[in-house]
Scaffold this active site. Structure first.
Site, mmCIF file in Angstrom:
data_model
loop_
_atom_site.group_PDB
_atom_site.id
_atom_site.type_symbol
_atom_site.label_atom_id
_atom_site.label_comp_id
_atom_site.label_asym_id
_atom_site.label_seq_id
_atom_site.Cartn_x
_atom_site.Cartn_y
_atom_site.Cartn_z
ATOM 1 C CB SER A 24 -0.923 0.004 1.223
ATOM 2 O OG SER A 24 -0.166 -0.192 2.413
ATOM 3 C CG HIS A 157 -42.535 21.636 -10.416
ATOM 4 N ND1 HIS A 157 -42.726 20.315 -10.072
ATOM 5 C CD2 HIS A 157 -43.274 22.359 -9.532
ATOM 6 C CE1 HIS A 157 -43.554 20.244 -9.037
ATOM 7 N NE2 HIS A 157 -43.880 21.474 -8.685
ATOM 8 C CB SER A 278 -15.500 25.289 -28.082
ATOM 9 O OG SER A 278 -15.459 24.544 -29.277
ATOM 10 C CE LYS A 284 -20.019 25.455 -26.824
ATOM 11 N NZ LYS A 284 -21.313 25.045 -26.308
ATOM 12 C CD GLU A 291 -20.045 21.735 -18.383
ATOM 13 O OE1 GLU A 291 -20.900 21.461 -19.220
ATOM 14 O OE2 GLU A 291 -18.902 22.105 -18.702
#
Ligand code: ARG
Length: 461
Positions: A24, A157, A278, A284, A291
């Site tokens: 370990s 909602h 992007s 973008k 996220e």
């Protein structure tokens, strides 16, 4: 060659696969500081109880200090053959000070040693989470105070429900993170008992002083049952459970940020520092940090599930299964810490687009409840009737394709003849939020008060 720490009864060394599954050290080397601190406390106690000589204790402490600086300066050589951090340190100690090193492990086992080391590490981590949560709360409360009166749509909602203020929305998260913090503190209190001296599982016949080592390591007291002490991993499971609840809260906020900064909502602007572009679409600006905070939740829950499952069938006391606690806990707890840091940075820089929020707050018939309340207050209608009447007016507005405050008075009168011009005064979103003065409600005065209360409490800590 058999293992020099436990290989007395072994003629052969381990298979390479055995070494791979058993070692370990690649991850538990993280516990080096706690391991050395624990060993120093242990040997000082052994000397105080005349179980080892003062000279041996001194040599051991000095050797451990040398090892600490070797590890911190990167000159220490970790060996897989020595399995874990405990044996790596002890073997190096023997190289440095000779046979006296062998006395350190008197009245101790790796079972109480690893439980102690890991507890010390988890305790430090809980303290860090506590600080990080408080910083996030501070950032949110400051922003909430600034925007206590800026109106946005409140949703249920994800449909426009009633106007609220942006400050009120942020303060909702302050309450959540405050509860998360109290959970972290509570977990810390419960876990703060020292396993050291429980030895392998049954305690020891040496006249040790467990209170002394507990105190030296900042524990409130020694654990009361040696079997429990070496078998307990609920302290880390509880830490991961705290982390999971916090991750769930962070993920909800992250999700809202993702929605809010979309072109369709346009409620907030993220700073360049917390977004990415992007490689193909030049327009973008993506909310990647939000996220990723949302995504980290998966591995944090995963570590909690992993440990709960790993522990669930283990008979008392120690089994090697328990070595599998570390990697997952390290990952889960590092993830929550990073997610908190990212969220704090993002929220600090985030700018609400007040005009857009306000415009959206006025759409979707969000003041329908205010109209119903007016019918109750001014015309004395029972709320259920007022609800029905208001519903008809909303239907009217939908038919005409206009907002509620644009429905002509005559049309309203056709539904409820007693209605007057005065009704329009409650259909504005500003009036709506200002009227919500009940304790805990969204009125700007209320929100400002709550934000200040938290800022004061945080500053006083
Ligand atoms: N590396 C081990 C772990 O993390 C230390 C304890 C080993 N104890 C034993 N009896 N083999 O659990």
């Amino acid at each position: 060659m058999s293992n020099r720490m436990w290989g007395g009864r072994f003629a052969e060394g381990p298979d390479a696969i055995m070494e791979e599954i058993n070692a370990s050290i690649d991850y538990d080397r993280k516990l080096y500081r706690q391991d050395i601190e624990g060993s120093k406390a242990h040997v000082r106690m052994l000397a105080a109880r005349q179980i080892v000589t003062p000279d041996d204790a001194k040599a051991i402490v000095q050797g451990l200090d040398t090892i600490l600086s070797e590890i911190e300066s990167g000159t220490f050589t970790f060996s897989r053959a020595l399995e874990d951090i405990h044996m790596n340190v002890e073997a190096r100690l023997a190289e440095l000070i000779g046979p006296a090193a062998g006395r350190l492990h008197t009245a101790r086992s790796r079972n109480d040693q690893v439980a102690t080391d890991f507890k010390l590490w988890v305790r430090d981590t809980l303290d860090t989470l506590d600080d990080q949560l408080s910083e996030l709360m501070q950032v949110l409360a400051e922003k909430a105070e600034l925007h206590a009166g800026d109106v946005m749509p409140g949703f249920t909602h994800l449909q426009s429900a009633q106007p609220v203020t942006f400050g009120h929305h942020l303060m909702a998260y302050v309450e959540m993170f405050a509860r998360d913090r109290s959970r972290v503190r509570d977990a810390r209190k419960r876990m703060n008992e020292s396993p050291l001296g429980s030895a392998a599982l049954a305690g020891t016949s040496f006249p040790i002083d467990r209170k002394m080592t507990a105190e030296a390591l900042g524990f409130d007291r020694p654990t009361a049952n040696s079997l429990d002490a070496v078998s307990d991993r609920d302290f880390v499971i509880e830490a991961l459970s705290c982390a999971s609840i916090t991750a769930m809260h962070l993920s909800r906020l992250a999700e809202e940020i993702v929605i809010w900064c979309s072109a369709q909502f346009g409620f907030v602007k993220l700073s360049d520092k917390f977004s990415t572009g992007s490689s193909i679409m030049p327009q973008k600006k993506n909310p990647d940090a939000a996220e990723l905070v949302r995504a980290k939740t998966g591995r944090i829950y995963g570590s909690l599930q992993g440990l709960l499952t790993m522990m669930k069938g283990l008979p008392l006391a120690y089994s090697k299964d328990m070595q599998e606690d570390k990697e997952q806990a390290f990952d889960g707890l590092a993830s929550i810490s990073l997610a908190l840091a990212a969220m704090t940075g993002m929220m600090r820089d985030l700018e609400p687009v007040i005009k857009t929020m306000k415009k959206a707050a006025g759409s979707g018939y969000a003041t329908a409840t205010d109209l119903a309340d007016w019918l109750v207050r001014v015309l004395g209608l029972p709320f259920r009737d007022a609800h029905h009447v208001t519903g008809k007016m909303v239907a009217l507005a939908v038919d005409k394709g206009v907002e509620l405050h644009k429905v002509p008075l005559e049309d309203m009168k056709a539904v409820e003849p007693r209605i007057t011009q005065e009704v329009f005064s409650v259909l504005s979103v500003d009036k709506s939020v200002r009227s919500r003065t009940s304790y805990g409600g969204t009125s700007p005065v209320n929100v400002r008060k709550q934000a200040r209360r938290w800022l004061k409490a945080l500053a006083a800590e």
